[in-house]
Design an enzyme around this catalytic site. Structure first.
Site, short mmCIF file in Angstrom:
data_model
loop_
_atom_site.label_atom_id
_atom_site.label_comp_id
_atom_site.label_asym_id
_atom_site.label_seq_id
_atom_site.Cartn_x
_atom_site.Cartn_y
_atom_site.Cartn_z
N PHE A 101 20.52 10.38 11.07
CA PHE A 101 19.49 9.95 10.31
C PHE A 101 20.12 8.54 9.97
O PHE A 101 20.86 8.10 9.05
CB PHE A 101 19.00 10.44 8.96
CG PHE A 101 17.90 10.05 8.43
CD1 PHE A 101 16.70 10.63 8.81
CD2 PHE A 101 17.94 9.01 7.22
CE1 PHE A 101 15.54 10.20 8.12
CE2 PHE A 101 16.79 8.81 6.65
CZ PHE A 101 15.43 9.12 6.88
N THR A 154 0.93 -1.20 -0.05
CA THR A 154 -0.10 -0.04 0.07
C THR A 154 1.02 1.40 0.15
O THR A 154 2.13 1.04 0.28
CB THR A 154 -0.91 0.08 1.20
OG1 THR A 154 -0.21 0.40 2.47
CG2 THR A 154 -1.75 -1.38 1.39
N HIS A 174 1.44 3.22 2.26
CA HIS A 174 1.73 3.44 3.54
C HIS A 174 3.09 3.78 3.76
O HIS A 174 3.63 4.76 4.53
CB HIS A 174 1.32 2.38 4.51
CG HIS A 174 1.58 2.48 5.88
ND1 HIS A 174 2.97 1.82 6.57
CD2 HIS A 174 1.05 3.35 6.87
CE1 HIS A 174 2.82 2.19 7.67
NE2 HIS A 174 1.77 3.04 8.05
#
Length: 157
Positions: free
Chosen positions: A112, A85, A87
């Site tokens: 990061f 998806t 997402h």
């Protein structure tokens, strides 16, 4: 075990307060990244780093923001693995934008260390495990501390 083109940083982080905020999803990957990050901080002479675990990568920015207020650097560690998806795209963008905003708004470097991978094997290959090609936990810790050292030097010039 660095990625192609990664700098070889030799940093002394003595006297810096550093926090590590790490997601909890994908336990094998995250535990390896946290361990690697903590080992790297110790090697840079950072004493007693703060470690905070959060449920997932989406929660990293808000906790990083709180930690940035009381620390010289924050290391953010997470992993997002593509699914079927959209997402994946939403979470990756929110985490990346959120952590960038924390660094810029607070003036506190944020290393990061969020893996954005197509599958779990790609994450394992970057987690700093034995046989991994990369060690993103170490790289994120080194980047955060090196940037904090640079900012400290700039403040005294």
């Amino acid at each position: 075990m660095s990625g192609a083109g990664a700098p070889d940083l030799d940093v002394d982080g003595r006297g810096l307060r550093v926090a590590v905020v790490a997601a909890s999803w994908h336990t094998a990957v995250m535990d390896a990244m946290v361990s690697s990050s903590m080992r790297s901080l110790a090697a840079m002479h950072v004493e007693e780093p703060t470690l905070v675990r959060v449920p997932g990568s989406f929660e990293l920015p808000v906790v990083a923001a709180r930690l940035a207020a009381s620390h010289d650097a924050v290391v953010a560690l997470g992993v997002v693995i593509r699914g079927g998806t959209p997402h994946f795209e939403y979470v990756c963008r929110a985490v990346t934008d959120g952590l960038s905003r924390v660094a810029l708004d607070s003036g506190t470097p944020v290393g990061f260390g969020v893996l954005t991978c197509d599958d779990e094997q790609q994450a394992l290959d970057r987690a700093g495990l034995e046989g991994s090609h990369e060690d993103k936990g170490r790289e994120a810790a080194e980047a955060a501390v090196a940037t904090a050292v640079t900012l400290r030097k700039l403040a005294t010039t």
